[in-house]
Motif scaffolding. Structure first.
Motif, PDB file in Angstrom:
ATOM      1  N   GLN A 114       3.314  -8.257 -11.593  1.00  0.00           N
ATOM      2  CA  GLN A 114       2.795  -7.948 -12.929  1.00  0.00           C
ATOM      3  C   GLN A 114       3.256  -9.002 -13.928  1.00  0.00           C
ATOM      4  O   GLN A 114       2.461  -9.497 -14.734  1.00  0.00           O
ATOM      5  CB  GLN A 114       3.305  -6.579 -13.360  1.00  0.00           C
TER       6      GLN A 114
ATOM      7  N   ARG B 197       0.844  -1.199   0.000  1.00  0.00           N
ATOM      8  CA  ARG B 197       0.000   0.000   0.000  1.00  0.00           C
ATOM      9  C   ARG B 197       0.880   1.251   0.000  1.00  0.00           C
ATOM     10  O   ARG B 197       1.851   1.333   0.732  1.00  0.00           O
ATOM     11  CB  ARG B 197      -0.864   0.022   1.265  1.00  0.00           C
ATOM     12  N   SER B 198       0.487   2.235  -0.800  1.00  0.00           N
ATOM     13  CA  SER B 198       1.179   3.528  -0.795  1.00  0.00           C
ATOM     14  C   SER B 198       0.737   4.293   0.451  1.00  0.00           C
ATOM     15  O   SER B 198      -0.204   3.888   1.131  1.00  0.00           O
ATOM     16  CB  SER B 198       0.807   4.309  -2.050  1.00  0.00           C
ATOM     17  N   PRO B 199       1.385   5.447   0.763  1.00  0.00           N
ATOM     18  CA  PRO B 199       0.943   6.237   1.931  1.00  0.00           C
ATOM     19  C   PRO B 199      -0.558   6.551   1.876  1.00  0.00           C
ATOM     20  O   PRO B 199      -1.235   6.611   2.888  1.00  0.00           O
ATOM     21  CB  PRO B 199       1.769   7.515   1.816  1.00  0.00           C
ATOM     22  N   MET B 200      -1.079   6.733   0.675  1.00  0.00           N
ATOM     23  CA  MET B 200      -2.489   7.040   0.449  1.00  0.00           C
ATOM     24  C   MET B 200      -3.373   5.828   0.666  1.00  0.00           C
ATOM     25  O   MET B 200      -4.583   5.948   0.830  1.00  0.00           O
ATOM     26  CB  MET B 200      -2.631   7.522  -1.004  1.00  0.00           C
ATOM     27  N   GLY B 201      -2.770   4.657   0.639  1.00  0.00           N
ATOM     28  CA  GLY B 201      -3.550   3.431   0.764  1.00  0.00           C
ATOM     29  C   GLY B 201      -3.825   2.772  -0.573  1.00  0.00           C
ATOM     30  O   GLY B 201      -4.574   1.796  -0.655  1.00  0.00           O
ATOM     31  N   LYS B 202      -3.206   3.303  -1.639  1.00  0.00           N
ATOM     32  CA  LYS B 202      -3.396   2.681  -2.956  1.00  0.00           C
ATOM     33  C   LYS B 202      -2.581   1.400  -3.042  1.00  0.00           C
ATOM     34  O   LYS B 202      -1.454   1.328  -2.548  1.00  0.00           O
ATOM     35  CB  LYS B 202      -2.938   3.635  -4.063  1.00  0.00           C
ATOM     36  N   ILE B 203      -3.163   0.416  -3.691  1.00  0.00           N
ATOM     37  CA  ILE B 203      -2.448  -0.843  -3.877  1.00  0.00           C
ATOM     38  C   ILE B 203      -1.462  -0.703  -5.028  1.00  0.00           C
ATOM     39  O   ILE B 203      -1.806  -0.211  -6.097  1.00  0.00           O
ATOM     40  CB  ILE B 203      -3.440  -1.988  -4.155  1.00  0.00           C
ATOM     41  N   GLU B 204      -0.233  -1.118  -4.778  1.00  0.00           N
ATOM     42  CA  GLU B 204       0.788  -1.054  -5.822  1.00  0.00           C
ATOM     43  C   GLU B 204       1.336  -2.450  -6.067  1.00  0.00           C
ATOM     44  O   GLU B 204       1.878  -3.081  -5.164  1.00  0.00           O
ATOM     45  CB  GLU B 204       1.909  -0.109  -5.378  1.00  0.00           C
ATOM     46  N   LEU B 205       1.158  -2.941  -7.283  1.00  0.00           N
ATOM     47  CA  LEU B 205       1.668  -4.268  -7.617  1.00  0.00           C
ATOM     48  C   LEU B 205       3.123  -4.156  -8.062  1.00  0.00           C
ATOM     49  O   LEU B 205       3.477  -3.271  -8.827  1.00  0.00           O
ATOM     50  CB  LEU B 205       0.822  -4.886  -8.739  1.00  0.00           C
TER      51      LEU B 205
END
Lengths: 188, 128
Positions: free
Chosen positions: B114, B101-109
């Motif tokens: 990938q 998770r990014s600081p914002m809470g976005k999921i990053e693969l």
């Protein structure tokens, strides 16, 4: 982290609060957030922050699932509250209001490395009316007022509308290798 | 079922390991764990010591539910090696972590994830 920021500084952005009529003729107010999560209620003198928080929760609960990006906003109300509690701690949030209804939210969250991650959300029925642009303007203006220097974001590669918005504000691609596209801006 | 799990040392890969070992302990699936260093997981450093640390960590987590796992050391290019091993050794399922998770809470693969999603000939499970 191999993030590359544009050499050039961004222009000066308008600082909120300000108002405008959107393309559907609605009077929209862009205002910095004034409160934090409800547990800070007492320190903040309560009411105002709490009301604002509840309006934000309401917006995210009504959020169209198709407008989610990379897992946010979360789906359930309890998760929305928890997520908002975390990101609002960063203290750089700008909200779009239509009367007493919160219809948009843009935020800068500190990444622990002297930069900020940006995200912006507009409620489905208020999209395509220019609110996103004004929210970006207000958020970046608020960020400059708070001495934020560098801002970055990630965006799904198919999301042309969002990418065009970010480019309009001076964001440039900073990393093309990851799954999502990363863009960055030098605020001051 | 023969399951191959990729672990790069990130939090999401270790969470996936916990979940998969718990499940395998119940279902009797055979579990193989492919490990590699995550160059971004700074604290683990690089080289053999870090591999040993990660292998120890993997065995400890499996021990908690009494699972015996086979640990295979794959190179630093974990994504492509997982795809390769899953195919040549006839695994039924490939499992990877669901992203950080990014600081914002976005999921990053990660790029490894990938690669696995796009190139695996085996069904893939992403653990959230």
């Amino acid at each position: 982290m191999s993030r590359v920021y544009p050499e050039e500084l961004a222009r000066e952005f308008e600082r909120p609060p300000f108002e405008f009529d959107d393309e559907a003729g609605r009077e929209i107010a862009i205002r910095p957030s004034e409160g934090e999560a409800p547990n800070d209620e007492e320190e903040n003198g309560g009411e105002k922050g709490n009301k604002e928080f509840e309006a934000l929760v309401e917006m995210y609960v009504a959020f169209d699932p198709a407008d989610r990006a990379q897992g946010i906003p979360p789906a359930r109300e309890s998760q929305v509250r928890e997520w908002l509690g975390t990101i609002l701690e960063g203290g750089c949030d700008v909200l779009a209001w239509y009367g007493g209804e919160c219809v948009g939210h843009a935020t800068l969250v500190p990444d622990g490395e002297d930069a900020y991650e940006l995200a912006i959300f507009v409620l489905d029925e208020y999209q395509r009316a220019g609110i996103g642009s004004q929210l970006m303007e207000g958020l970046l203006g608020h960020g400059q007022a708070q001495s934020a220097e560098r801002v970055w974001l990630t965006v799904e590669r198919w999301n042309d509308v969002a990418m065009a918005l970010y480019r309009k504000f001076g964001f440039e691609t900073s990393d093309t290798e990851s799954f999502e596209l990363e863009m960055a801006l030098r605020l001051q | 079922m023969e399951v191959l799990l990729g672990v790069d040392g990130t939090d999401s890969s270790l969470r996936a390991l916990e979940e998969v070992t718990e499940r395998a302990a119940r279902t009797g699936d055979a579990l193989t764990v492919g490990i590699a260093n995550d160059p971004d997981a700074g604290a683990l450093g690089t080289g053999t010591d870090a591999d040993d640390d990660l292998e120890t960590q993997v065995r400890e987590i499996a021990d908690q539910v009494g699972m015996e796992v086979e640990v295979r050391r794959l190179g630093s290019d974990l994504g492509s090696e997982l795809v390769e091993v899953a195919q040549t050794d006839d695994f039924d399922r490939l499992v990877v972590g669901g992203g950080e998770r990014s600081p914002m809470g976005k999921i990053e693969l990660s790029s490894d994830t990938q690669f696995v999603l796009l190139n695996a000939g085996t069904s893939v499970t992403l653990v959230r």
